[in-house]
Design an enzyme around this catalytic site. Structure first.
Site, PDB file in Angstrom:
ATOM      1  N   ASP A   1      29.563 -11.230 -10.789  1.00  0.00           N
ATOM      2  CA  ASP A   1      28.984  -9.961 -10.309  1.00  0.00           C
ATOM      3  C   ASP A   1      29.818  -9.200  -9.268  1.00  0.00           C
ATOM      4  OD1 ASP A   1      27.026 -10.917 -11.951  1.00  0.00           O
ATOM      5  OD2 ASP A   1      25.442 -11.001 -10.428  1.00  0.00           O
TER       6      ASP A   1
ATOM      7  N   LYS B   1      24.302 -10.032 -17.814  1.00  0.00           N
ATOM      8  CA  LYS B   1      23.162 -10.942 -17.639  1.00  0.00           C
ATOM      9  C   LYS B   1      22.006 -10.215 -16.961  1.00  0.00           C
ATOM     10  CE  LYS B   1      24.978 -12.903 -13.318  1.00  0.00           C
ATOM     11  NZ  LYS B   1      23.980 -12.375 -12.408  1.00  0.00           N
TER      12      LYS B   1
ATOM     13  N   CYS C   1      23.156 -15.094  -7.060  1.00  0.00           N
ATOM     14  CA  CYS C   1      23.660 -15.261  -8.433  1.00  0.00           C
ATOM     15  C   CYS C   1      24.694 -16.378  -8.565  1.00  0.00           C
ATOM     16  CB  CYS C   1      24.210 -13.939  -8.943  1.00  0.00           C
ATOM     17  SG  CYS C   1      22.888 -12.734  -9.175  1.00  0.00           S
TER      18      CYS C   1
END
Ligand code: C5J
Length: 223
Positions: free
Chosen positions: A29, A134, A167
């Site tokens: 990310d 995702k 995450c």
């Protein structure tokens, strides 16, 4: 696998060994939504400046992984434009200035294809690398990541990115439960909350490495 190519990293809680041909680097990310002003991270009230300091180290880690021939995987937390993959609970939680799907300075927040959803140019994927979109915090939830890794014979994962306790940690725990041997690169991951970053590292390596290993980038480069 050629045993001679195996590397040993000075890691905690003890040495981490990996064979490059069975190892993937997973960069979580590193997208504008979390790291630049005007994105999801800022809308939640965070100081996004705490994340940008890791960008040069993530770039160096990527260069190292590419030189060793590791499989490289990038993830983006993102939703379909109709938000059909975004549970209402996720969208409604908290008191954000802008919610997922709302239009912000970098386009719609956390929506696939929007400017804010792009990975920073300094750590951008190469054509040959995998990019996983995702909808959750973990990279294994509702994605094909596990199958992609298994079909390439991957057993070991090096993890980096943001944010450490959300995450990155969720992905590392999911991977650990699936049997991957995971190492988090300590200074190539960051949190809006430095204490949470440190706590995550401590949790991972406690109890003999209950979730895996941690090591600084320098230890990986020296291995
Ligand atoms: C968050 C992430 N913090 N990439 N996402 O919501 O860690």
């Amino acid at each position: 696998m050629s045993a001679s190519r195996e590397r040993e990293v000075d890691a905690a809680p003890y040495a981490y060994r990996y064979a490059p041909e069975r190892t993937a680097l997973v960069v979580i990310d590193m997208q504008r939504d979390f790291i630049e002003p005007g994105g999801f991270g800022a809308a939640l009230g965070n100081d996004v400046g705490t994340l940008s300091s890791i960008v040069p180290r993530v770039a160096a880690l990527l260069a190292h992984a590419r030189a060793l021939g590791l499989l490289v995987v990038h993830t983006r937390e993102s939703h379909l434009p109709d938000l059909s993959d975004c549970p209402p609970a996720k969208r409604q939680r908290g008191n954000a200035a802008l919610r997922i799907g709302d239009a912000g300075p970098m386009g719609r927040i956390l929506v696939r294809g929007e400017p804010g959803n792009q990975i920073l140019p300094e750590v951008a994927p190469l054509e040959s690398e995998l990019v996983i979109d995702k909808p959750g915090k973990g990279a294994f939830y509702a994605t094909g990541l596990d199958a992609m890794l298994r079909e390439r014979g991957i057993s070991h994962l090096l993890l980096a990115g943001v944010t450490t306790e959300v995450c990155v940690q969720t992905t590392m725990r999911e991977a650990n439960d699936r049997g991957y041997e995971c190492l988090l690169v300590e200074d190539a991951a960051a949190s809006y909350f430095p204490a949470f970053h440190e706590a995550t590292l401590a949790m991972i390596r406690a109890q003999g490495g209950i979730v895996g290993w941690t090591a600084p980038l320098a230890a990986l480069l020296a291995a």
